[in-house]
Design an enzyme around this catalytic site. Structure first.
Site, PDB file in Angstrom:
ATOM      1  N   HIS A  31       0.817  -1.204   0.000  1.00  0.00           N
ATOM      2  CA  HIS A  31       0.000   0.000   0.000  1.00  0.00           C
ATOM      3  C   HIS A  31       0.862   1.270   0.000  1.00  0.00           C
ATOM      4  O   HIS A  31       2.081   1.217   0.071  1.00  0.00           O
ATOM      5  CB  HIS A  31      -0.996  -0.023   1.147  1.00  0.00           C
ATOM      6  CG  HIS A  31      -1.666  -1.356   1.291  1.00  0.00           C
ATOM      7  ND1 HIS A  31      -2.606  -1.824   0.391  1.00  0.00           N
ATOM      8  CD2 HIS A  31      -1.489  -2.364   2.192  1.00  0.00           C
ATOM      9  CE1 HIS A  31      -2.988  -3.039   0.750  1.00  0.00           C
ATOM     10  NE2 HIS A  31      -2.330  -3.395   1.834  1.00  0.00           N
ATOM     11  N   GLU A  91       2.815 -11.515   5.769  1.00  0.00           N
ATOM     12  CA  GLU A  91       1.838 -10.874   6.652  1.00  0.00           C
ATOM     13  C   GLU A  91       2.413 -10.975   8.061  1.00  0.00           C
ATOM     14  O   GLU A  91       2.372 -12.037   8.688  1.00  0.00           O
ATOM     15  CB  GLU A  91       0.488 -11.590   6.563  1.00  0.00           C
ATOM     16  CG  GLU A  91      -0.197 -11.474   5.215  1.00  0.00           C
ATOM     17  CD  GLU A  91      -0.950 -10.159   5.043  1.00  0.00           C
ATOM     18  OE1 GLU A  91      -0.854  -9.295   5.942  1.00  0.00           O
ATOM     19  OE2 GLU A  91      -1.629 -10.004   4.013  1.00  0.00           O
TER      20      GLU A  91
END
Length: 305
Positions: free
Chosen positions: A95, A269
């Site tokens: 992002h 993650e």
């Protein structure tokens, strides 16, 4: 989280700007491991490709914390013994902190090989407002410094040096254009409270449309396994308790960042931002340094064979 997440939720020589310009000249998307539809409102968990994920507020919402500790630039004895000279590693901070201001752009669909999906999402955040985009950029900077100290050439897909993006397809092209020996997309998940731990997302065998992962499935799994092992050692955290059956590995066929890659690539993650206990770790500068160290060690062991 990756942009394509489907969970109940899911310088030495940095060449970011030059590569991005070169890619733009060849027709790269003007508008990203690895997220689904994004929102510019309050976060509520990941959507889909966070590894290419859900929405979050501006980076300025991050809670106060101790100043980030600057990682040492001098390689340790272990680092020197694990020289990565001559190796190219692409790092993809999940992002962009500015995505939340550009809903129209990041919601524009791009071709991910098997179908079309949103360019990117804003990512998730902790309940206190510490954004995934801020987390991933911090960990990526630490990781870059550790890898360059070992002699590697590091390429970033972005360094928050553009208003939004890049899209998931462009992120994949940057790693491909660099002919990277390994690509790691750094994320944090946005699953339900109680879901804890890290996991590494691996590409599934995909041969459809313009997507063909057959040549990278094997080496990407090896890269992911090495990172999962070293991440657990460095951080002391356990593999995710909500997917991967305790292995810390999750195979995905819906992430454009993986489907379009032609070089070994995984998404990491690092934890679940929506769980209070994991959030406490993710907002700690000391823990983020450990996370970067674990990923760096995993990459190094993979490249050293």
């Amino acid at each position: 989280m990756p942009y394509d997440h489907r969970k109940t939720t899911r310088h030495t020589r940095t060449r970011t700007r030059g590569l991005a310009l070169a890619l733009a000249a060849t027709g790269c998307c003007a508008v990203l491991a690895g997220c689904g539809a994004s929102q510019a409102s309050q976060p509520n968990g990941k959507a889909t490709e966070s590894p290419e994920a859900s929405s979050s507020g501006p980076a300025g919402d991050a809670p106060a914390e101790a100043p980030s500790e600057a990682p040492s630039g001098a390689p340790s004895t272990r680092d020197a013994a694990s020289s990565l000279a001559g190796r190219t590693i692409a790092l993809d901070p999940g992002h962009n902190p500015g995505n939340f201001r550009h809903s129209r752009e990041i919601n524009t669909k791009v071709n991910i090989g098997t179908h079309r999906k949103e360019c990117d999402t804003t990512g998730t955040s902790t309940n206190a407002g510490y954004t995934e985009a801020s987390f991933t950029l911090d960990v990526t900077h630490r990781l870059r410094d550790l890898l360059t100290a070992r002699g590697a050439e590091v390429v970033l897909t972005h360094d928050a040096d553009r208003p939004w993006g890049p899209c998931i397809d462009e992120r994949a092209r940057i790693g491909n254009a660099a002919r990277a020996d390994a690509v790691v997309s750094v994320h944090a998940d946005g699953s339900a409270a109680g879901n804890r731990g890290f996991h590494v997302i691996l590409p599934a065998p995909v041969r459809e449309g313009s997507a063909d992962t057959m040549k990278i499935v094997g080496p990407s799994r090896e890269l992911g396994e090495r990172i999962a092992d070293r991440f657990a050692r460095a951080t002391g955290t356990a593999p995710a308790n909500y997917l991967g059956s305790g292995t810390g590995l999750d195979v995905r066929d819906d992430l454009g960042g993986l489907n379009l890659s032609t070089v070994p690539k995984v998404f990491v993650e690092c934890g679940n931002m929506r769980d209070p206990k994991d959030a406490q770790l993710l907002t700690s500068a000391a823990w983020r340094q450990k996370a970067a160290q674990g990923i760096a060690d995993g990459i190094a062991t993979y490249l050293k064979g």
